[in-house]
Design a protein around this motif. Structure first.
Motif, PDB file in Angstrom:
ATOM      1  N   GLN A 141      48.875  34.797  35.558  1.00 39.48           N
ATOM      2  CA  GLN A 141      47.717  35.656  35.798  1.00 39.48           C
ATOM      3  C   GLN A 141      47.195  35.539  37.234  1.00 39.48           C
ATOM      4  N   ALA A 142      47.550  34.468  37.919  1.00 41.48           N
ATOM      5  CA  ALA A 142      47.016  34.202  39.259  1.00 41.48           C
ATOM      6  C   ALA A 142      47.222  35.349  40.250  1.00 41.48           C
ATOM      7  N   PRO A 143      48.395  35.983  40.329  1.00 37.42           N
ATOM      8  CA  PRO A 143      48.548  37.089  41.279  1.00 37.42           C
ATOM      9  C   PRO A 143      47.597  38.262  41.001  1.00 37.42           C
ATOM     10  N   ARG A 144      47.368  38.585  39.728  1.00 35.89           N
ATOM     11  CA  ARG A 144      46.440  39.674  39.387  1.00 35.89           C
ATOM     12  C   ARG A 144      45.025  39.331  39.840  1.00 35.89           C
ATOM     13  N   VAL A 145      44.578  38.115  39.526  1.00 33.54           N
ATOM     14  CA  VAL A 145      43.223  37.690  39.890  1.00 33.54           C
ATOM     15  C   VAL A 145      43.092  37.616  41.412  1.00 33.54           C
ATOM     16  N   ALA A 146      44.120  37.110  42.085  1.00 32.79           N
ATOM     17  CA  ALA A 146      44.094  37.009  43.554  1.00 32.79           C
ATOM     18  C   ALA A 146      43.965  38.395  44.181  1.00 32.79           C
ATOM     19  N   ALA A 147      44.727  39.362  43.680  1.00 36.41           N
ATOM     20  CA  ALA A 147      44.660  40.725  44.226  1.00 36.41           C
ATOM     21  C   ALA A 147      43.288  41.351  43.977  1.00 36.41           C
ATOM     22  N   ALA A 148      42.728  41.127  42.794  1.00 39.23           N
ATOM     23  CA  ALA A 148      41.422  41.716  42.460  1.00 39.23           C
ATOM     24  C   ALA A 148      40.296  41.115  43.286  1.00 39.23           C
ATOM     25  N   ARG A 149      40.466  39.873  43.730  1.00 40.53           N
ATOM     26  CA  ARG A 149      39.414  39.186  44.503  1.00 40.53           C
ATOM     27  C   ARG A 149      39.760  39.063  45.980  1.00 40.53           C
ATOM     28  N   ASP A 150      40.893  39.581  46.377  1.00 41.25           N
ATOM     29  CA  ASP A 150      41.353  39.485  47.757  1.00 41.25           C
ATOM     30  C   ASP A 150      41.434  38.022  48.213  1.00 41.25           C
ATOM     31  N   LEU A 151      42.072  37.208  47.374  1.00 40.13           N
ATOM     32  CA  LEU A 151      42.282  35.796  47.662  1.00 40.13           C
ATOM     33  C   LEU A 151      43.782  35.521  47.675  1.00 40.13           C
ATOM     34  N   SER A 152      44.166  34.379  48.182  1.00 43.39           N
ATOM     35  CA  SER A 152      45.582  34.030  48.181  1.00 43.39           C
ATOM     36  C   SER A 152      45.972  33.436  46.831  1.00 43.39           C
ATOM     37  N   VAL A 153      47.205  33.695  46.426  1.00 39.97           N
ATOM     38  CA  VAL A 153      47.723  33.140  45.176  1.00 39.97           C
ATOM     39  C   VAL A 153      47.757  31.613  45.266  1.00 39.97           C
ATOM     40  N   GLU A 154      48.076  31.082  46.430  1.00 39.03           N
ATOM     41  CA  GLU A 154      48.147  29.634  46.616  1.00 39.03           C
ATOM     42  C   GLU A 154      46.787  28.981  46.352  1.00 39.03           C
ATOM     43  N   LEU A 155      45.715  29.627  46.798  1.00 33.73           N
ATOM     44  CA  LEU A 155      44.372  29.107  46.545  1.00 33.73           C
ATOM     45  C   LEU A 155      44.099  29.053  45.044  1.00 33.73           C
ATOM     46  N   LEU A 156      44.470  30.107  44.329  1.00 35.18           N
ATOM     47  CA  LEU A 156      44.243  30.131  42.883  1.00 35.18           C
ATOM     48  C   LEU A 156      45.126  29.122  42.160  1.00 35.18           C
ATOM     49  N   GLU A 157      46.331  28.922  42.632  1.00 30.41           N
ATOM     50  CA  GLU A 157      47.197  27.911  42.021  1.00 30.41           C
ATOM     51  C   GLU A 157      46.595  26.519  42.172  1.00 30.41           C
ATOM     52  N   ARG A 158      45.994  26.238  43.326  1.00 32.73           N
ATOM     53  CA  ARG A 158      45.305  24.946  43.514  1.00 32.73           C
ATOM     54  C   ARG A 158      44.095  24.840  42.583  1.00 32.73           C
TER      55      ARG A 158
END
Length: 189
Positions: A141-158
């Motif tokens: 789910q991280a790529p979807r959330v990252a795109a919706a919030r304009d954040l990096s996937v790496e940040l969400l994975e951490r």
């Protein structure tokens, strides 16, 4: 008859006091002393107001949030209607529901049709109130959330790693991510 009635009445009163009043007070007292947070429902406060419980799942549907495990409870994540579907693994209705959920999960997360979907993403728990998802589910789910919030996937994975809870008692079950806690941490970014 009187000789039997009075002792029986006395025993009724004694055991009512012991089991109906004394024992519940003892258990409540021990819970409050040793496990105060859990005994009070593991409530989570934010800005002085209660936003949920770490023990009961909540429905998140917006793309900017991680989504929980599906709930089969009658009203979805309503603790008053806690239940599973009670449908077996060969039941046609269950199989169709899972197939529909797999398709929806892949669509929501822009996944390839061949991507394996974690079982917890498409099946409800026995209670219908499970607050956690697998690490694999969160990572997909991280790529979807990252795109919706304009954040990096790496940040969400951490962030997922930081909010991953280990196995119960160190050896039971699998590591999991509490969706409410993860989404609250996400909002604090």
């Amino acid at each position: 008859m009187r000789r039997q009635f009075l002792p029986a009445l006395l025993m009724l009163v004694v055991f009512t006091v012991i089991t109906g009043i004394g024992y519940p007070l003892l258990v409540t007292g021990v819970g409050q002393l040793l496990l105060r947070d859990k005994a009070n429902g593991s409530l989570i406060e934010q800005d002085g107001r209660i936003v949920g419980s770490a023990q009961i799942g909540q429905q998140f549907t917006q793309p900017r949030y991680f989504h929980p495990r599906p709930s089969d409870a009658v009203d979805g994540y309503d603790s008053l209607s806690s239940s599973g579907s009670n449908l077996g693994p060969t039941n046609e209705e269950f199989l169709q529901t899972v197939a529909d959920r797999v398709e929806q999960y892949r669509s929501d997360n822009d996944l390839d049709p061949q991507t394996l979907v974690p079982v917890d993403a498409v099946t409800g728990s026995g209670s219908g109130l499970d607050p956690a998802i697998s690490v694999a589910n969160a990572m997909l789910q991280a790529p979807r959330v990252a795109a919706a919030r304009d954040l990096s996937v790496e940040l969400l994975e951490r962030l997922i790693e930081q909010n991953t809870e280990g196995r119960s008692l160190g050896f039971l079950g699998e590591p999991a991510v509490n969706v409410l806690l993860l989404n609250l941490a996400l909002d604090r970014l």
